[in-house]
Design a protein around this motif. Structure first.
Motif, mmCIF file in Angstrom:
data_model
loop_
_atom_site.group_PDB
_atom_site.id
_atom_site.type_symbol
_atom_site.label_atom_id
_atom_site.label_comp_id
_atom_site.label_asym_id
_atom_site.label_seq_id
_atom_site.Cartn_x
_atom_site.Cartn_y
_atom_site.Cartn_z
ATOM 1 N N ASN A 2 0.849 -1.186 0.000
ATOM 2 C CA ASN A 2 0.000 0.000 0.000
ATOM 3 C C ASN A 2 0.894 1.250 0.000
ATOM 4 O OD1 ASN A 2 -2.321 1.488 0.040
ATOM 5 N ND2 ASN A 2 -2.735 1.200 2.224
ATOM 6 N N ASP A 56 -0.021 -7.239 -5.310
ATOM 7 C CA ASP A 56 -1.175 -6.353 -5.157
ATOM 8 C C ASP A 56 -0.666 -5.019 -4.614
ATOM 9 O OD1 ASP A 56 -3.653 -5.240 -4.858
ATOM 10 O OD2 ASP A 56 -4.087 -6.269 -2.964
ATOM 11 N N GLU A 58 -1.401 -1.009 -4.192
ATOM 12 C CA GLU A 58 -2.396 0.051 -4.315
ATOM 13 C C GLU A 58 -1.725 1.395 -4.090
ATOM 14 O OE1 GLU A 58 -6.818 -0.104 -3.028
ATOM 15 O OE2 GLU A 58 -5.700 0.739 -1.349
ATOM 16 N N ASP A 82 -4.592 4.744 -7.882
ATOM 17 C CA ASP A 82 -5.867 4.035 -7.750
ATOM 18 C C ASP A 82 -6.952 4.853 -7.076
ATOM 19 O OD1 ASP A 82 -4.934 1.425 -8.749
ATOM 20 O OD2 ASP A 82 -3.577 1.615 -7.039
#
Lengths: 266, 387
Positions: A2, A56, A58, A82
């Motif tokens: 993240n 993944d 973000e 995003d």
């Protein structure tokens, strides 16, 4: 992973920039845009995601600024981030870097409460205030290590290795997530929003938070709460016409040398 | 009509393309043109950013936008000195025609390359003996088994040397003297019997013009785009975008000329310290040019809006008017820019003189001013046909 990228909305450097009567930057009368130096941070975040295909990752663009500052977030979303978080509150106006870092840190904490934040990225400075202190202040407030002024960013797993170019030496610095990372304009040209990026940006989530949403009191920020203030500003003096040496009797060379000597060039 | 301004996305697209194109700039473009080189790297960069194929459907690698979007890209590029002539042809004409009338296989085969710039498709309609009279097109296609045999000659075809294929307007053999029944064929530029020669032009452009010789070129059945009997509708699917793009190309150049002229008029002073822009003899012509450009842009946007709404006939009239107005606005703007800059207006350094021929062409191509006036006289005003 993240990633939160801090993006600043600044007056367009090619426009006629002005100050308000209280010596803060006029952010309303001039067209603004995403600080060019922060575009590099967005670009590096996007490249990180592209390099680490399959993970993944973000990317959230975080901006503190007046209503129009949403343009900076939108640009980051168009480039490929995003989602966006915009902290906007009248009380923030006039905040210095200490106060701004508080708002950024608290907003980052709120983002982190939902999903752990691994990396906070910024540009090397803003193109308006040019302080370069926000990354360090953020790291201090968030109790994170800071790796700043990166001109090359490489990463493997949780370890980030960057090149830091100084005037006399080049350092290779390693850091481990979570951390704050600032990147320079040497990291590589930022992409232009593609047509698809522009179309997609409108549908991406964009949250608007007030100070109360992130637990900051109005009296902790703004011009009155700031540790520093701009005492005065002065326009750059207009360019003066240079001195013209007319050579009519062969004394031109001497006159030139005298001029250069008087300015201590020779 | 409830809205006179373009959408937020279109505005953002213009901004992005403008910033992108500024990083290349007029010096890059004219440098390439004068050196006899191509602007392929810019073309591919445009494709990579998705700007080239904004009007191509998303499922075929495009942006899923309309002709108004690709026209905006074209205009912004021209406005910073990088007019991309082949955008008029490859994504706008060929891309529109194949998107609308191509078979599923044709779309999959051609559109992704047109969208990302890796396969450029030229467009060939004008002929030596037909000129503006497309009813006299003599390039013919005859059947040979399931194949087609194509024969004819085309002239003033842009960028054939840069194209992998050419979309050729022909007609079927049975209708040599009858009314126009155009058929569109995709012809590879390396097909046996397909030859082309450059026409030396007084244009500062990386794109060259060609005479094309099509000598019994054998084509497979699927080289025919759309329906053999669909006639004019298919052609209009390409020609309206062509006019809208040409109009945008022209207003873009006009904006560039006006920007240079106004910047110069603000700086240049020869009588005391008053900049020449303070003199009405300079200011008024530039103000007029600005008005003409804005009117032409508005009509261009209207034409694009009609085209994107599927109103081919309405768009046809508006696109013709937009192309007319844009060419006039561009010629006037450049002429006035040259006058404002005086001798500097004719130097290479100031980059205005090269725009003279580039904009003068816009009164001739892709359809002449006179043919537009004929069209408007007949179709808009109902006046009798004179030719």
């Amino acid at each position: 992973m993240n990633i939160v990228v801090c993006v600043k909305y600044v007056p367009d450097a090619t426009a006629d920039r002005q100050f308000e009567s209280d010596n803060t930057v006029d952010r309303v009368g001039v067209d603004g845009l995403l600080s060019e130096l922060d575009e590099y941070a967005v670009e590096q975040a996007l490249q990180l995601r592209e390099k680490r295909e399959g993970e993944d990752i973000e990317i959230t663009a975080l901006c503190v600024g007046p209503e129009k500052a949403v343009d900076a977030i939108r640009k980051a979303l168009q480039m490929g981030a995003d989602k966006g978080v915009h902290v906007v509150d009248d009380a923030i106006a006039g905040s210095d870097s200490v106060a701004t870092s508080l708002v950024l840190a608290k907003a980052r904490e709120k983002i982190g409460a939902e999903k752990k934040v691994d990396l906070v990225m910024t540009g090397m400075a803003s193109t308006d205030a040019s302080m370069s202190v926000i990354p360090a202040m953020l790291a201090e407030r968030l109790e994170l290590p800071q790796v700043t002024f990166a001109s090359v960013v490489e990463s493997q797993g949780e370890v980030f290795r960057v090149r830091r170019d100084g005037d006399t030496a080049t350092e290779i610095v390693e850091g481990r997530l979570p951390m704050v990372l600032s990147v320079t304009d040497q990291t590589g040209e930022a992409r232009y929003p593609s047509f698809k990026g522009i179309m997609a940006a409108k549908k991406k989530p964009l949250e608007t938070w007030a100070l109360s949403d992130i637990g900051v009191e109005a009296d902790q920020v703004g011009l009155s709460a700031s540790w520093t203030a701009v005492e005065g500003t002065e326009a750059r003096p207009p360019r003066t016409q240079g001195e013209i040496v007319t050579d009519e009797d062969g004394s031109g060379a001497t006159a030139l040398v005298d001029f250069l000597a008087s300015k201590k060039f020779i | 009509m409830s809205q006179f301004s373009e959408t937020e996305e279109r505005t953002e697209l213009r901004k992005a393309v403008r910033a992108f194109a500024q990083s290349w700039g007029q010096d890059y473009f004219t440098g390439k043109a004068r050196a006899g080189e191509k602007t392929t790297d810019l073309w591919l960069a445009l494709g990579k950013n998705g700007y080239l194929g904004v009007n191509i459907p998303e499922e075929y690698g495009g942006g899923g936008g309309g002709i108004g979007d690709v026209a905006a890209v074209c205009e912004e590029l021209a406005a910073v000195g990088c007019p991309m002539l082949l955008m008029v042809v490859s994504p706008a004409i060929c891309g529109s025609v194949i998107s609308r009338f191509g078979t599923e296989e044709q779309k999959q085969r051609w559109l992704p390359g047109i969208a990302d710039g890796t396969q450029t498709m030229a467009f060939a309609i004008t002929e030596p003996d037909a000129g503006s009279n497309s009813h006299r097109i003599t390039t013919t296609a005859r059947r040979d088994g399931t194949d087609w045999i194509l024969k004819g000659r085309k002239v003033y075809i842009s960028g054939v040397d840069e194209a992998s294929h050419v979309l050729v307007v022909a007609r079927t053999e049975d209708h040599k003297t009858g009314s126009l029944k155009p058929c569109l064929f995709v012809v590879p530029t390396d097909a046996p019997g397909f030859e082309y020669q450059p026409i030396p032009m007084e244009l500062v452009s990386p794109e060259q013009q060609f005479t094309v010789f099509i000598d019994d070129v054998r084509l497979p059945a699927d080289a025919l785009v759309g329906d053999e009997d669909a006639g004019l509708i298919q052609l209009f699917a390409g020609l309206n975008p062509e006019r809208i793009m040409a109009a945008s190309f022209a207003t873009g150049i006009a904006r560039l000329a006006l920007e240079k002229a106004t910047a110069y008029a603000k700086e240049r002073s020869v009588f005391r310290d008053t900049p020449i822009g303070a003199h009405q003899a300079i200011a008024h012509p530039l103000a007029q040019a600005h008005i003409e450009i804005e009117m032409a842009r508005l009509m261009t946007q209207k034409a694009a809006a009609l085209q994107d709404a599927g109103d081919d006939m309405g768009a046809g009239e508006a696109a013709n008017m937009a192309k007319y107005a844009s060419a006039e606005a561009a010629c006037n703007a450049v002429d006035r820019a040259v006058q404002t800059l005086g001798g500097n207006g004719v130097t290479q350094e100031y980059g205005v003189a090269a725009l003279l021929v580039a904009t003068r062409v816009m009164r001739i191509a892709p359809v002449s001013r006179e043919m537009i006036l004929n069209f408007v006289a007949m179709h808009s005003l109902g006046l009798p046909k004179s030719y």
